[in-house]
Scaffold this motif. Structure first.
Motif, short mmCIF file in Angstrom:
data_model
loop_
_atom_site.label_atom_id
_atom_site.label_comp_id
_atom_site.label_asym_id
_atom_site.label_seq_id
_atom_site.Cartn_x
_atom_site.Cartn_y
_atom_site.Cartn_z
N ALA B 144 34.46 -23.61 -24.34
CA ALA B 144 33.04 -23.31 -24.26
C ALA B 144 32.87 -21.87 -23.80
CB ALA B 144 32.36 -24.26 -23.27
N LEU B 151 34.61 -20.40 -20.35
CA LEU B 151 34.58 -21.07 -19.05
C LEU B 151 35.96 -21.64 -18.73
CD1 LEU B 151 31.19 -23.01 -19.36
CD2 LEU B 151 31.61 -20.68 -18.54
N ASP B 152 36.39 -21.49 -17.48
CA ASP B 152 37.69 -22.01 -17.06
C ASP B 152 37.56 -23.37 -16.38
OD1 ASP B 152 39.34 -19.95 -17.99
OD2 ASP B 152 38.88 -18.70 -16.26
N GLY B 153 36.70 -23.46 -15.37
CA GLY B 153 36.61 -24.70 -14.60
C GLY B 153 37.71 -24.80 -13.57
N SER B 154 37.72 -25.92 -12.84
CA SER B 154 38.57 -25.97 -11.65
C SER B 154 40.06 -25.92 -11.96
CB SER B 154 38.22 -27.17 -10.78
OG SER B 154 38.34 -28.35 -11.50
N LEU B 155 40.49 -26.47 -13.12
CA LEU B 155 41.91 -26.43 -13.47
C LEU B 155 42.19 -25.53 -14.68
CD1 LEU B 155 42.94 -30.17 -13.26
CD2 LEU B 155 43.48 -28.36 -11.63
N GLY B 156 41.19 -24.78 -15.09
CA GLY B 156 41.36 -23.98 -16.29
C GLY B 156 41.31 -24.81 -17.56
N ALA B 157 40.70 -25.99 -17.48
CA ALA B 157 40.69 -26.90 -18.64
C ALA B 157 39.28 -27.06 -19.23
CB ALA B 157 41.25 -28.26 -18.24
N ALA B 158 38.32 -26.26 -18.81
CA ALA B 158 36.95 -26.43 -19.31
C ALA B 158 36.91 -26.30 -20.83
CB ALA B 158 36.03 -25.40 -18.67
N GLY B 159 35.97 -27.02 -21.43
CA GLY B 159 35.86 -27.03 -22.88
C GLY B 159 36.37 -28.32 -23.50
N ARG B 160 36.63 -29.30 -22.66
CA ARG B 160 37.22 -30.55 -23.15
C ARG B 160 36.16 -31.43 -23.80
NH1 ARG B 160 38.89 -33.64 -19.33
NH2 ARG B 160 40.97 -34.24 -19.90
#
Lengths: 304, 292
Positions: B144, B151-160
């Motif tokens: 995303a 966007l990264d998010g807390s574990l770098g997994a954003a965009g799921r």
């Protein structure tokens, strides 16, 4: 530049909350103290200029007090009901038909001679909760309101998400029941159409405050369902929830929401995502609006 | 000319290339290690890298960064509890070894997030500051981009986006939940639900897959205020316009707010070899974020 600036004393934010039924303004100190607060109820039938005059009257009372105690604002932070265009340049709060594409940012700027930063009220909530509330110190979280309506705001990698037109965070229109109840937006099965106070009253014939335990549990589950998808999409670790419906339902609501979150979120290595009540209570909208102002100051002039 | 060494790890296949700052691919080659995991695979990769490096140098290219796009299994984005952690560590080890080998900073990310970067760089979302991209194949992965940043998010997994719920109480997903987009429209889900191979769908199967992809796309458009969804991968290619039409109809049904109305879903457009371009995009982004 004000005397306070020259002396190295940081100025305050003039925080403004544009709600569907009332306007509020406050002078907020750099550490989040509400120095003075004034409010006025508004008539939803008022025209654009009457609404603006009401807002100006509230602001003038705040500024009059500020000057008496020798404080000044260096920026205006606005949290407003949506929708809006980026930075609240034009606002169209659904419950105030008098304001449609009203140029709030320019009008406030002209009137006050200060820079103006604006965001959705729910985005402001997220910034406020991240600053001084239940999400303090968390870099990836969402804040939401479950009240007569449902809305939210996302903070990812420590930054508020704005989106293409400034409206990121509309979790009230995430579909939780495909083909479900009609929503005011024209779609079906949106969270707001299934779990807002308005929806609960329409389904049960009673106010949300009188909802049966099964309805409390259902509402929590559906909120948890929408939050779970946002948590998975954005890799968040926390959701904080404000609003009369959520806070009125209390523990059984949050337990049902958490159970749904646990069933849907299995990101390996992640801390278990948590959903919990927001922390700022009644001062949240104004602290949030102040946070919008601070954020604009820090992002536009990183050297100061 | 400054160049990124691009490495695409996709299941049994390894591709290595050299990609410049404009997204042009100057060198590329691919190998398929036969079954050998760890040791043998790494040696093959290292030889591949050596050949690409020496050809790049001969043509005046200077490798300043290395980007790795990690695809294949369902592991790195952490959808399976133990495998996710283990494989992230494996990726970290690989990154460490390669950084010694090539002597430039090495950045790795999932193919879904790399795909989003590539589409925003030279593909269907070129110049767009707000979009979501998804790759629909054996898994559903994505990235995303909001307010101009991935966007990264807390574990770098954003965009799921593969784990956005599209069907309450739907099929059981590898992640443990039910009704995730991935558990409804991945290749395996389509084949097991329809009892037919991916390549022999009925019209209704293609429409249904499109509808659910549209539903997840609509959710992303509404939540994030993005007007563009880019969809690629094997399923999107196989079902083509039938899928996109059904997806767009679902989005039009669901996105009716003043800001999300008119959200579009479009087909991926990163030129071939898109996986190498994604990998290079991961490298260039890493360098930019590190201040290079």
């Amino acid at each position: 530049m004000t005397d306070a600036d020259a002396a190295g004393v940081p100025g305050c934010v003039l925080a403004i909350d544009i709600g569907g039924s009332k306007f509020a303004a406050a002078l907020v100190s750099p550490d989040g103290e509400l120095v003075t607060v004034h409010k006025s109820s508004v008539d939803a039938g008022d025209d654009a200029e009457t609404l603006f005059a009401t807002l100006v009257a509230v602001i003038d009372r705040v500024l009059a007090y500020a000057s008496r105690v020798g404080l000044s604002a260096e920026i205006v932070g606005v949290g407003t009901a949506g929708p809006l265009t980026p930075n609240a340049a034009l606002v169209s709060p659904l419950n105030l038909p008098g304001w449609r594409d009203f140029p709030l940012r320019d009008r406030l700027g002209e009137r006050l001679g200060l820079p103006v930063a604006g965001a959705l009220d729910t985005q402001a909530l997220a910034l406020g909760e991240g600053w001084l509330g239940a999400a303090a110190g968390v870099k990836n979280f969402m804040a939401m309101v479950v009240s007569t309506g449902v809305g939210g705001g996302f903070v990812v990698d420590g930054e508020l998400l704005h989106g293409a037109s400034g409206n990121a965070g509309h979790i009230g229109h995430f579909v939780v029941v495909p083909g479900g109840r009609s929503c005011a937006c024209g779609s079906r099965g949106c969270l707001e159409a299934e779990a807002s106070g308005t929806a609960i009253a329409a389904m049960t014939g009673r106010s949300a405050a009188q909802a049966a335990p099964s309805m409390v549990e259902r509402t929590g589950r559906l909120v948890g369902r929408a939050v779970a998808s946002a948590v998975n999409l954005l890799d968040l670790e926390l959701a904080v929830v404000a609003g009369s419906v959520a806070l009125g339902f209390g523990e059984p609501f949050f337990a049902a929401a958490q159970a749904e979150l646990d069933a849907h979120c299995h990101l390996a290595g992640a801390v278990r995502p948590v959903i919990r009540p927001a922390g700022l209570g009644a001062s949240a909208p104004l602290i949030g609006a102040a946070a919008v102002g601070w954020q604009a100051l820090s992002s536009e002039s990183p050297d100061t | 000319m400054e160049t990124a060494l691009a490495i695409e790890l996709e299941g049994a296949r390894i591709a290595v290339g050299a990609v410049d700052r404009a997204g042009h691919v100057h060198e590329s080659e691919a190998v398929e290690p036969n079954g050998e995991r760890t040791g043998g695979t790494y040696e093959l990769l290292a030889e591949c890298i050596e050949r690409v490096r020496s050809r790049t140098a001969r043509h005046g290219g200077q490798i300043v960064v290395c980007g790795i796009s990690i695809g294949g299994g369902d592991d790195l984005d952490g959808t399976t509890a133990d495998g996710g952690v283990a494989d992230s560590r494996a990726a970290d080890r690989l990154r460490g070894r390669l950084s010694t080998l090539v002597g430039v900073p090495v950045y790795a990310d999932t193919e879904g997030r790399g795909f989003a970067l590539g589409e925003g760089w030279v593909g269907a979302a070129k110049g767009c500051n707000n979009f979501v991209a998804m790759l629909v194949g054996h898994t559903v992965r994505g990235g995303a981009v909001v307010d101009g940043r991935l966007l990264d998010g807390s574990l770098g997994a954003a965009g799921r986006i593969g784990h956005v719920m599209v069907e309450p109480d739907g099929r059981r997903c590898a992640c443990g939940a039910r009704g995730c987009l991935q558990s409804e429209v991945s290749i395996d889900a389509i084949e097991s639900a329809s009892g037919r191979p991916l390549t022999e769908p009925t019209y209704d199967v293609m429409r249904r897959v499109g509808q659910l992809i549209g539903r997840a796309g609509a959710a992303a458009a509404t939540l994030l205020d993005v007007g563009l969804i880019v969809c690629g991968g094997r399923v999107a290619r196989e079902y083509a316009s039938t899928l996109f039409l059904a997806a767009q109809e679902e989005i039009d049904q669901l996105c009716r707010l003043p800001f999300d109305k008119g959200a579009r879903i479009v087909s991926a457009r990163t030129p071939s070899p898109s996986g190498l371009i994604s990998a290079a995009a991961i490298g260039w982004r890493g360098l930019a974020m590190a201040g290079g």
